[in-house]
Design an enzyme around this catalytic site. Structure first.
Site, PDB file in Angstrom:
ATOM      1  CG  ASP A   1     -46.510  16.528  21.540  1.00 32.76           C
ATOM      2  OD1 ASP A   1     -46.705  17.756  21.454  1.00 32.76           O
ATOM      3  OD2 ASP A   1     -45.726  16.023  22.356  1.00 32.76           O
ATOM      4  N   GLY A   2     -49.820  14.717  18.742  1.00 34.25           N
ATOM      5  CA  GLY A   2     -50.304  13.934  17.605  1.00 34.25           C
ATOM      6  C   GLY A   2     -50.761  14.819  16.464  1.00 34.25           C
TER       7      GLY A   2
ATOM      8  CG  ASN B   1     -41.795  12.113  16.972  1.00 33.80           C
ATOM      9  OD1 ASN B   1     -41.332  13.245  16.921  1.00 33.80           O
ATOM     10  ND2 ASN B   1     -42.824  11.788  17.722  1.00 33.80           N
ATOM     11  CD  GLU B   2     -40.883   7.250  16.809  1.00 34.44           C
ATOM     12  OE1 GLU B   2     -42.036   6.995  16.371  1.00 34.44           O
ATOM     13  OE2 GLU B   2     -40.653   8.109  17.675  1.00 34.44           O
TER      14      GLU B   2
ATOM     15  CB  THR C   1     -38.565  14.063  24.386  1.00 36.32           C
ATOM     16  OG1 THR C   1     -39.258  14.727  23.327  1.00 36.32           O
ATOM     17  CG2 THR C   1     -37.303  14.821  24.721  1.00 36.32           C
ATOM     18  CB  ALA C   2     -41.561  10.709  21.061  1.00 36.68           C
TER      19      ALA C   2
ATOM     20  CG  ASN D   1     -34.746   7.737  21.641  1.00 37.81           C
ATOM     21  OD1 ASN D   1     -34.042   6.794  21.327  1.00 37.81           O
ATOM     22  ND2 ASN D   1     -34.281   8.775  22.334  1.00 37.81           N
ATOM     23  CG  LEU D   2     -37.414   9.768  27.576  1.00 39.17           C
ATOM     24  CD1 LEU D   2     -35.928   9.779  27.910  1.00 39.17           C
ATOM     25  CD2 LEU D   2     -38.033  11.120  27.890  1.00 39.17           C
ATOM     26  CB  SER D   3     -40.987   5.132  26.062  1.00 38.17           C
ATOM     27  OG  SER D   3     -41.797   6.270  26.229  1.00 38.17           O
TER      28      SER D   3
END
Length: 257
Positions: free
Chosen positions: A46-47, A116-117, A157-158, A160-162
């Site tokens: 994903d990176g 992502n964020e 799901t990155a 944010n989910l953690s």
């Protein structure tokens, strides 16, 4: 062969696995120059996919990932077989990035995009004190926390989910606003916002409690004000195998698969 994706440009991470895949695929399909290619195929995790999306953010070129890395939520399964047919059958997801406009204590403005964020973090042992405005209306006078983030559906799901944020379906017109280790209000778990919203986060007492703002991998330190909004002028095209679309993956993730 699909004429639409006849010319393929391959990019790969530095891992042994990804480099071996690059050699295999180049031997079979050649390797077009990215500027002239119909599609870019990213080999890694994903990176690498995030790097590739950032690199081609303004070209409108479709990106298809194959998993040859550690984390592959955004990637398709790896195979050297009949890649042209897979690309022709792939389904497209459109991704709008976030645009971050961060002002630091010196008055400098830092503008970056995030797929992502956008996240704000405390820079020292002192917790961050933050004020939150949505569409110019104050919604929280003071949040005391390690930080806060605004996540897209693709990024939900990155990190944010953690941080215990919600998973968003890829086509949902939403953004997730998620606190990072909130101390006060302790029970606040964040908010779901329309993706038309403009989020403004002001840093209270920025001299004593410095805060950094990060858009994916671009960082601005000692910020006093951060504005975040979805940038509808940019649409990135991601390709996924049927049954393995990002929408399907996000749905499966919510059921623990």
């Amino acid at each position: 062969m699909s004429k639409r994706y006849a010319n393929i440009a391959f990019v790969a991470s530095a891992s042994v696995e990804a480099q071996a895949a690059l050699r295999q695929l180049t031997d079979i399909y050649g390797n077009a120059d990215a500027d002239a290619a119909d599609v870019v195929v990213a080999l890694g995790g994903d990176g690498l996919m995030l790097q590739t999306l950032h690199r081609h953010m303004y070209t409108g070129k479709p990106i298809y990932g194959m998993h040859r890395g550690t984390v592959g939520f955004l990637m398709n399964e790896f195979s050297t077989h009949d890649l042209h047919a897979r690309l022709a059958a792939a389904r497209e997801s459109l991704i709008n990035p976030l645009k971050m406009r961060a002002t630091d204590i010196h008055g400098n403005v830092h503008i970056h995009h995030a797929i992502n964020e956008v996240a704000l973090f405390r820079q020292t042992h002192q917790a961050a004190h933050l004020r939150i405005l949505i569409d110019e209306r104050e919604r929280m006078a003071e949040l005391i926390a390690d930080g806060i983030l605004v996540a897209t559906p693709a990024g939900s799901t990155a990190y944010n989910l953690s941080a215990q944020g919600p998973i968003l379906p890829i086509n949902a017109p939403l953004l997730a606003l998620t606190p990072i280790s909130p101390f006060r209000p302790r029970r606040w778990r964040g908010a779901l916002l329309p993706n038309s919203a403009q989020v403004v986060i002001e840093v209270l007492d920025s001299q004593k409690r410095p805060v950094a703002a990060v858009a994916d991998h671009d960082e601005a330190r000692d910020v006093t004000r951060v504005e975040v909004a979805s940038d509808k002028t940019i649409s990135m095209r991601m390709l996924f195998d049927p049954g393995h679309s990002l929408e399907e993956r996000i749905l499966r993730e919510q059921f623990g698969h």
